[in-house]
Design an enzyme around this catalytic site. Structure first.
Site, PDB file in Angstrom:
ATOM      1  CG  LEU A 156      -1.892   1.206   1.259  1.00 22.66           C
ATOM      2  CD1 LEU A 156      -2.860   1.195   0.089  1.00 22.66           C
ATOM      3  CD2 LEU A 156      -2.643   1.236   2.583  1.00 22.66           C
ATOM      4  CE1 TYR A 157       6.003   5.439   1.532  1.00 29.50           C
ATOM      5  CE2 TYR A 157       7.398   3.751   0.556  1.00 29.50           C
ATOM      6  CZ  TYR A 157       7.201   5.059   0.944  1.00 29.50           C
ATOM      7  OH  TYR A 157       8.177   5.995   0.736  1.00 29.50           O
ATOM      8  CB  ALA A 158       4.694   0.973  -3.492  1.00 30.37           C
TER       9      ALA A 158
END
Length: 343
Positions: A156-158
């Site tokens: 999710l960060y990316a």
């Protein structure tokens, strides 16, 4: 120039704000100073910036607020009159995104929307923002190039950082807001984040405790020293994005646009095996690590490798600090900050 630096209590934001103050810019910092990691380290960075600005008689002030608070962001821009915005605030960390996804939505999506809207309505001359090499995700073509697609993030960060790039493009297209996204490759150095490998390894090696070495130390990272990142950020900020007049909508280049929007990698272009990185740290510390070998973690990519030719072409700069030198500088800072003395 008058420049807003978001996330200036954070690792990279602190270094960027310090460099801008040193060169004589008027700087406003904006940071919520949350407890994702030790707030005392963030407060120490802020104290360093205060001390530097006093010594230099610099025009610097700090706003302690949350970027997800639209009213606070609007108030900062109404008072600011910013020529440039360098947006480095974000919820960072690949692994934490598996535990607390909502934090990434608030910081990286809601907060970024508020920045875009404020830049649009206050006619900011250039928005520069942090992206990440993690956007390349499932890509296996090396080195990673901005001209290749980046639409298969592995966590999710990316995904939120890739979303930032696309959100910025929409504002560049609709409102003519010049935006530049910077994909950072594994940044390390003094004043670094305690949740990152170098900090954890140093702490455990000095304490005689095992370090967790994922993928058995076989994956590679394009480790990039923080001063090299800062130089790239500031050089990019000094040159507002312009439309690419040769951009072809039928054969689109993912790195540029017919709008004033662009993407740059900032990396050392010298991948190093994790095992070699640990050896550099052992050498700097004068002490061997106890290695606990583990498999690759979910969401991690085996290798990263940056093509920085576009950054060099646009700014005349290419990161160049060797890993052994950068790690030694980090260890020197770590011993000084924690008053540990030399080996």
């Amino acid at each position: 120039m008058k420049i807003l630096v978001t996330g200036n209590a954070g690792f990279i934001g602190f270094h960027v704000a310090r460099r801008l103050i040193e060169r004589g810019d008027s700087v406003v910092g904006f940071d919520v100073v949350n407890d994702y990691y030790d707030p005392a380290l963030k407060e120490a960075r802020l104290a360093e910036l205060d001390e530097l600005s006093r010594r230099q008689g610099a025009d610097y002030r700090f706003i302690r607020a949350d970027l997800a608070d639209r009213d606070a962001v609007d108030a900062a821009f109404r008072e600011g009159g910013f020529d440039r915005v360098i947006h480095l605030a974000a919820q960072a960390g690949v692994r934490y995104s598996l535990e607390n996804p909502q934090s990434y939505v608030q910081s990286n999506l809601v907060g970024f929307t508020n920045i875009l809207e404020a830049c649009r309505h206050h006619e900011v001359g250039h928005l520069v923002y942090a992206s990440t090499s993690s956007v390349y995700g499932a890509n296996r073509k090396m080195p990673f190039s901005e001209h290749d697609g980046a639409d298969h993030p592995l966590q999710l960060y990316a995904a939120t950082k890739r979303a930032n790039e696309l959100m910025a493009h929409s504002y560049s297209h609709l409102f003519g807001l010049p935006t530049t996204g910077l994909r950072f490759f594994t940044v390390y150095g003094p004043w670094g984040r305690p949740d990152m490998a170098l900090f954890k390894f140093t702490r455990n090696i000095l304490a005689g405790e095992p370090i967790e070495v994922f993928n058995h130390g076989n994956h590679t990272r394009d480790f990039t020293y923080v001063d090299d990142i800062v130089e790239g950020v500031i050089r990019a900020a000094d040159q507002p994005a312009k439309p690419n007049d040769a951009w072809d909508a039928e054969n689109p280049d993912p790195a540029t646009s017919g709008a004033p929007w662009r993407i740059f990698n900032i990396g050392n272009s010298t991948p190093v095996k994790l095992g070699e990185y640990i050896e550099a740290l052992e050498e700097a510390l004068g002490k061997k690590a106890i290695r606990k070998l583990l498999p690759l973690q979910p969401g991690d990519v085996p290798d990263t490798y940056s093509d920085t030719s576009e950054l060099a072409k646009a700014t005349g700069y290419k990161p160049r600090t060797p890993v052994r030198e950068g790690v030694r500088r980090f260890v020197d800072w770590y011993r000084g900050y924690y008053a540990l003395g030399s080996a």
